[in-house]
Scaffold this active site. Structure first.
Site, mmCIF file in Angstrom:
data_model
loop_
_atom_site.group_PDB
_atom_site.id
_atom_site.type_symbol
_atom_site.label_atom_id
_atom_site.label_comp_id
_atom_site.label_asym_id
_atom_site.label_seq_id
_atom_site.Cartn_x
_atom_site.Cartn_y
_atom_site.Cartn_z
ATOM 1 N N ASP B 95 0.855 -1.184 0.000
ATOM 2 C CA ASP B 95 0.000 0.000 0.000
ATOM 3 C C ASP B 95 0.893 1.237 0.000
ATOM 4 O O ASP B 95 2.123 1.139 0.057
ATOM 5 C CB ASP B 95 -0.999 -0.038 1.157
ATOM 6 C CG ASP B 95 -0.327 0.053 2.509
ATOM 7 O OD1 ASP B 95 0.893 0.296 2.581
ATOM 8 O OD2 ASP B 95 -1.024 -0.124 3.521
ATOM 9 N N ASP B 273 -7.902 -7.509 0.058
ATOM 10 C CA ASP B 273 -6.996 -7.742 1.181
ATOM 11 C C ASP B 273 -7.748 -7.395 2.441
ATOM 12 O O ASP B 273 -8.643 -6.524 2.420
ATOM 13 C CB ASP B 273 -5.762 -6.834 1.093
ATOM 14 C CG ASP B 273 -6.056 -5.442 1.621
ATOM 15 O OD1 ASP B 273 -5.772 -5.177 2.805
ATOM 16 O OD2 ASP B 273 -6.591 -4.613 0.855
ATOM 17 N N CYS B 311 -13.608 -28.439 6.112
ATOM 18 C CA CYS B 311 -12.348 -27.794 5.732
ATOM 19 C C CYS B 311 -11.261 -28.849 5.531
ATOM 20 O O CYS B 311 -11.177 -29.816 6.286
ATOM 21 C CB CYS B 311 -11.937 -26.811 6.831
ATOM 22 S SG CYS B 311 -10.390 -25.952 6.495
ATOM 23 N N CYS B 313 -7.972 -28.071 5.521
ATOM 24 C CA CYS B 313 -6.679 -27.471 5.880
ATOM 25 C C CYS B 313 -5.922 -28.351 6.874
ATOM 26 O O CYS B 313 -6.496 -29.235 7.509
ATOM 27 C CB CYS B 313 -6.888 -26.062 6.437
ATOM 28 S SG CYS B 313 -7.201 -25.949 8.206
ATOM 29 N N CYS B 316 -7.488 -28.393 10.500
ATOM 30 C CA CYS B 316 -8.704 -29.190 10.675
ATOM 31 C C CYS B 316 -8.422 -30.685 10.536
ATOM 32 O O CYS B 316 -9.166 -31.507 11.064
ATOM 33 C CB CYS B 316 -9.776 -28.732 9.688
ATOM 34 S SG CYS B 316 -10.456 -27.118 10.147
ATOM 35 N N HIS B 342 -5.774 -21.811 9.836
ATOM 36 C CA HIS B 342 -7.105 -22.241 9.397
ATOM 37 C C HIS B 342 -7.831 -21.109 8.673
ATOM 38 O O HIS B 342 -8.413 -21.307 7.603
ATOM 39 C CB HIS B 342 -7.960 -22.721 10.570
ATOM 40 C CG HIS B 342 -9.407 -22.815 10.198
ATOM 41 N ND1 HIS B 342 -9.920 -23.845 9.438
ATOM 42 C CD2 HIS B 342 -10.451 -21.955 10.388
ATOM 43 C CE1 HIS B 342 -11.208 -23.633 9.206
ATOM 44 N NE2 HIS B 342 -11.553 -22.495 9.770
#
Lengths: 377, 377
Positions: B95, B273, B311, B313, B316, B342
């Site tokens: 930014d 974002d 999920c 991931c 999980c 997660h």
């Protein structure tokens, strides 16, 4: 799990008083001399269990005191035990809780029965006895259970040390009985006794004899690393270690600095635990072969070198001192993560070096070279 | 790096106003719609860069304001740039610093030249102008540079919004010139302009026309997610997005909640974002397909389920809500690490689902199904 032995210690090589070998247990092998990272509250702080394993750890330590208060031993048991709860499938050694409740000086009361105390979290009342400590360690699913004892304060008069040791030996007997009463757990786990006796050779002898009479899978040297200094610790180890059965693992509790470990391995110690690599990592101390460095020091602000140029860990392979300086100075969680990971890798690399040196009959030369470089740093 | 394009956006499918495609840059491809995790101080908090990548992120965001103060843009440049410094080799969007210095309400002073301000870290005096912002982003080695602008406060009168937008457009011109002056960097990186105009359609039109006249690689919708609420944000997006060139990426800055993102993708936004998945993870909020949950809630104390049963991931797959409840309640760093991991995986899975839905012409159905389940949770 059933094909593996409950507990079997085999020494493959000795070098002077030093030994290297393997403890085989249901959940895996433990190469000795071994360093156990401390996982106080069901986590080795700032580390995923797979990264603890990748550092070379065969076993970690859990704290009965912390776990009994939060999340609670019965809760851990309902959730399948400590291994499943935290995602670490290999052996776990749990302490008895005795050391930590004893340090709650204003919040605890001792008796022959045990120690009553108030939680440092919420002030709730609790009692730890040899029997309850064995029950908690069973509920957690510990692989190596430590007898409940009193870590004799330092300094202590000879009479204080004797009385404290005698009580610990009575508690060792009750620990043995309490452990054996949990038959299903006792058939897959091990129990270690803890030698006390402060800095006195005769008391250490009495304690070792009492423990050996009761009979344990392994023996810890307790009551050291309590402020006596390295010289005094080594002086005690010089007579205390040999009193313990040579065919059983010997565990020096709460030790220590890298040079403490090297000297203790030379004196016949097989197992260690210490918060130093994890705790000091979080506050900016990194261990290197040239001694510890404080990464917060301004001289590292633009240092492009890794923490330790001779280190093969994932952190040293990817990030600079300058980056870690920035992270720790900024209070970033990643700083704690990476410093801890490096330090644990450093400790495990040291243990691997010690094992190799003993196997190859060059422990003395390795130890001298290590000290010459590390202590000059 | 030289065989790859500097900046090329190709749209492979559209569905209503929604689009999916790829931005190709020197350091890698960015699949759109894309979510950019926020790496404020040269770290996505509590995450190793390889785990950020494993979550599915093609690009991360760095904050000019934070990095210019610590470790400093010149220092990062001397250490080889932000990518090497933090160990993230793929694209980074930075930014301009404008948003953060503007929020230092008591510490900054605005003029046509730019913004002078005092560091929140040590009170030292600094100045940000369009030219200095471009220089800092060049020193950092940013792949996508954002024009220096003023994020119009909310609420603002029409006159305030118009004056603020006009200044941002003058600064956009200066940003373009400043960026182009750094020829070596401009030849391998991209510059985005930022539309302002608060909630006013005519001002948004003027801003879009000014930016298009200057010409940028991509266009951001600025001045939203500043407290106006989702309904008002969507109302503005309904007219503002279509004003921006259809063949360029459109980036909605600082957004947002999962349902914000779904609605914005339906309105033609390509990039996002937000600190939400990382920040809220550290304090105990987990995103699930049934809505967010507070893992600190007592009902999760013995919950053996993963955070989100749907999920895939790593968190999980390995740990229970009960364990995460314990870690977060205990203030353990591993809790922040796992909750963040997660949440970032949840966000990236949502982006992948949105891309697939657009490619298969079922964006509306996907969005309706997602909302029905997520907002009921």
């Amino acid at each position: 799990m059933s094909d593996r032995p409950r507990f079997s210690f085999s020494i493959s090589a000795t070098d002077g008083a030093g030994r290297t070998g393997v403890i085989a247990m249901k959940r895996g092998d433990i190469r000795t001399p071994a360093f156990m990272p401390v996982g106080t509250a069901a986590t080795v702080k700032a580390m995923k269990p797979q990264d603890v394993r990748a550092s070379g750890a065969d076993i970690i330590l859990g704290n009965t005191y912390h776990l009994m208060l939060r999340p609670g031993a019965e809760r851990v048991a309902r959730l399948g035990g400590l291994h499943a709860f935290m995602g670490w499938e290999r052996p776990i050694l749990t302490d008895s809780g005795g050391y930590q409740v004893m340090s709650l000086s204003d919040l605890r009361k001792m008796s022959e029965e045990g120690v009553s105390f108030k939680s440092h979290l919420d002030g709730s009342a609790h009692m730890l006895t040899p029997e309850r400590s064995m029950e908690i360690q069973r509920l957690l699913g510990s692989d190596i259970v430590m007898a409940f004892d009193e870590c004799t304060p330092f300094p202590a008069t000879r009479d204080e040390a004797a009385l404290s040791m005698e009580r610990s030996m009575r508690w060792a007997r009750r620990s043995r009985d309490g452990f054996d009463a949990g038959q299903d757990h006792a058939s897959v786990s091990a129990l270690f006794g803890i030698q006390q006796g402060s800095m006195h050779e005769d008391l250490r002898r009495i304690s070792a004899d009492r423990l050996t009479d009761i009979g344990f899978d392994g023996y810890a040297v307790g009551g050291l690393a309590v402020g006596e200094g390295q010289d005094e610790m080594f002086r005690v180890l010089d007579f205390a270690v040999g009193m313990l059965p040579a065919d059983r693992p010997r565990y020096l509790m709460g030790v220590g600095k890298p040079d403490d470990i090297v000297g203790a391995v030379e004196r016949g110690i097989d197992m260690f635990d210490c918060v130093l690599p994890t705790r000091s990592g979080r506050t900016g101390q990194a261990f290197t072969r040239d001694g510890p460095i404080n990464i917060k020091n301004a001289k590292h602000a633009e240092d492009p070198e890794p923490l330790d140029p001779d280190c093969h860990c994932p952190v040293c392979g990817q990030w600079s001192r300058a980056y870690l300086h920035h992270l720790i100075r900024s209070g970033e969680i990643l700083g704690a993560m990476l410093m801890t990971e490096h330090n644990l890798n450093f400790y495990q690399a040291l243990m691997a070096d010690l094992r190799a040196a003993i196997a190859e009959g060059r422990l003395r030369a390795f130890a001298d070279d290590f000290r010459a470089r590390y202590l000059r740093g």
